[in-house]
Motif scaffolding. Structure first.
Motif, PDB file in Angstrom:
ATOM      1  N   GLU A   1      10.827   6.570   0.580  1.00  0.00           N
ATOM      2  CA  GLU A   1      10.892   6.902   1.998  1.00  0.00           C
ATOM      3  C   GLU A   1       9.728   6.274   2.749  1.00  0.00           C
ATOM      4  O   GLU A   1       8.685   5.957   2.166  1.00  0.00           O
ATOM      5  N   LEU A   2       9.915   6.127   4.044  1.00  0.00           N
ATOM      6  CA  LEU A   2       8.844   5.605   4.887  1.00  0.00           C
ATOM      7  C   LEU A   2       7.578   6.436   4.716  1.00  0.00           C
ATOM      8  O   LEU A   2       6.470   5.908   4.621  1.00  0.00           O
ATOM      9  N   GLY A   3       7.768   7.754   4.640  1.00  0.00           N
ATOM     10  CA  GLY A   3       6.628   8.656   4.512  1.00  0.00           C
ATOM     11  C   GLY A   3       5.790   8.406   3.278  1.00  0.00           C
ATOM     12  O   GLY A   3       4.584   8.682   3.268  1.00  0.00           O
ATOM     13  N   ASP A   4       6.405   7.876   2.215  1.00  0.00           N
ATOM     14  CA  ASP A   4       5.656   7.587   0.992  1.00  0.00           C
ATOM     15  C   ASP A   4       4.520   6.607   1.271  1.00  0.00           C
ATOM     16  O   ASP A   4       3.385   6.794   0.815  1.00  0.00           O
ATOM     17  N   TYR A   5       4.827   5.560   2.020  1.00  0.00           N
ATOM     18  CA  TYR A   5       3.848   4.502   2.279  1.00  0.00           C
ATOM     19  C   TYR A   5       2.809   4.931   3.311  1.00  0.00           C
ATOM     20  O   TYR A   5       1.631   4.571   3.206  1.00  0.00           O
ATOM     21  N   TYR A   6       3.242   5.713   4.290  1.00  0.00           N
ATOM     22  CA  TYR A   6       2.298   6.218   5.279  1.00  0.00           C
ATOM     23  C   TYR A   6       1.384   7.258   4.637  1.00  0.00           C
ATOM     24  O   TYR A   6       0.194   7.350   4.964  1.00  0.00           O
ATOM     25  N   CYS A   7       1.926   8.045   3.717  1.00  0.00           N
ATOM     26  CA  CYS A   7       1.136   9.048   3.009  1.00  0.00           C
ATOM     27  C   CYS A   7       0.074   8.380   2.139  1.00  0.00           C
ATOM     28  O   CYS A   7      -1.103   8.768   2.162  1.00  0.00           O
ATOM     29  N   MET A   8       0.471   7.368   1.369  1.00  0.00           N
ATOM     30  CA  MET A   8      -0.476   6.666   0.501  1.00  0.00           C
ATOM     31  C   MET A   8      -1.596   6.026   1.311  1.00  0.00           C
ATOM     32  O   MET A   8      -2.762   6.040   0.907  1.00  0.00           O
ATOM     33  N   ALA A   9      -1.231   5.467   2.464  1.00  0.00           N
ATOM     34  CA  ALA A   9      -2.230   4.808   3.305  1.00  0.00           C
ATOM     35  C   ALA A   9      -3.215   5.824   3.879  1.00  0.00           C
ATOM     36  O   ALA A   9      -4.425   5.579   3.926  1.00  0.00           O
ATOM     37  N   ALA A  10      -2.694   6.973   4.315  1.00  0.00           N
ATOM     38  CA  ALA A  10      -3.567   8.011   4.874  1.00  0.00           C
ATOM     39  C   ALA A  10      -4.513   8.553   3.804  1.00  0.00           C
ATOM     40  O   ALA A  10      -5.715   8.732   4.042  1.00  0.00           O
TER      41      ALA A  10
END
Length: 236
Positions: free
Chosen positions: A24-33
Motif C-alpha cells: 500500500e501507499l501507506g507502507d512507503y510513507y510509513c517507512m519514510a516517516a
C-alpha cells in the motif's frame, strides 16, 4: 475472422496492465516517516490525502509539470507535502526533506513495483507475431519506456494515441489494438480515433460489469488476451 491478421501494432498501458504496486501507499510513507524519526502516519488518512493532492496537482500542473516547466522533483515534492498536510501531518523543513527524499527514491526504483508474470511472455509473443509494440502511459519520466509526458499530452486526451501511431511509423488506427485497464483513459480515447481496444480486469473491479454492458471486450489477464487474439472470434 480473427483480429490478429489485421493488426500491425499493439499499444499497452503500464500500471494495472503490465505491472502493479507492491503493498500500500501507506507502507512507503510509513517507512519514510520512521526513518526520519517520526511516527507512522495513518494509512487511510494518508491514502485519502494523496488521492486529493495528486488530483489537484494533475489538474493545476498536468503532465507532471511539463507545460509549466516545473522540475519533476518539485512536482512530486509539492504533491507529497500536500498529501501529508491533507492527512493532518505537518513537519519542519528538515524532517520533511528527509521523508520526501526517501519516498522519491523508493518510487524511482523498482522496489515498489511488481511485473505481472504474464506480461513479458505476452510482449514477446506479440513481437514474435511481427507486431510493433509500444507503451502509452501517464507514468512520469522515470519510467524508461514512457511515451509521455515529454510530449506534453496525457491520457485521456486522444492525441496521445495519435502521437503513438505516428511514432510507430504512421500506422493506421484500424491496424492497432490498445490494451489498458481504464474505460476513461484507455478504451474510450483509443476507440474515439478508430483504434481497436480491450480492457483488462485483473482485480475484478465492480466497474467491469458496466464495461461489458457497454460492449467492451473485457478479459482477466494477458494470457487470456493472447488466447482471445489467437481465436477466430476475436473482434473489438
Amino acid at each position: 475472422m480473427s483480429l490478429l491478421p489485421k493488426l500491425r501494432c499493439v499499444t499497452v498501458d503500464v500500471t494495472g496492465t503490465l505491472m502493479a504496486y507492491k503493498g500500500e501507499l501507506g507502507d512507503y510513507y510509513c517507512m519514510a516517516a520512521k526513518a526520519a524519526g517520526r511516527p507512522c502516519p495513518d494509512y487511510k488518512r494518508m491514502h485519502e490525502g494523496f488521492k486529493y493532492a495528486y488530483k489537484d496537482m494533475a489538474k493545476n500542473y498536468p503532465c507532471f509539470g511539463f507545460a509549466a516547466k516545473m522540475p519533476n522533483i518539485v512536482w512530486w515534492k509539492t504533491c507529497v507535502q500536500n498529501s501529508f498536510v491533507r492527512a493532518g501531518y505537518e513537519y519542519d523543513e528538515e524532517t520533511f526533506e528527509k521523508i520526501f527524499r526517501r519516498i522519491y527514491a523508493s518510487f524511482g526504483s523498482s522496489a515498489p513495483y511488481t511485473v505481472f508474470p504474464d506480461s513479458k511472455p505476452f510482449l514477446r509473443w506479440l513481437r514474435g507475431q511481427g507486431l510493433k509494440v509500444g507503451i502509452v502511459s501517464n507514468a512520469e519520466y522515470r519510467y524508461r519506456d514512457v511515451i509521455l509526458p515529454a510530449l506534453g499530452v496525457e491520457k485521456p486526451d486522444p492525441r496521445i494515441y495519435e502521437i503513438a501511431l505516428e511514432r510507430a511509423g504512421n500506422i493506421a488506427p484500424e491496424e492497432t489494438l490498445h490494451i489498458g485497464d481504464s474505460m476513461r483513459k484507455d478504451y474510450e480515447p483509443a476507440k474515439s480515433i478508430g483504434m481497436h481496444a480491450l480492457l483488462l480486469d485483473r482485480f475484478k473491479t465492480p466497474e467491469a460489469v458496466e464495461w461489458r454492458k457497454s460492449g467492451a471486450v473485457v478479459l482477466p489477464d494477458l494470457t487470456a488476451t493472447q488466447e482471445w487474439l489467437s481465436s477466430e472470434k476475436s473482434t473489438c
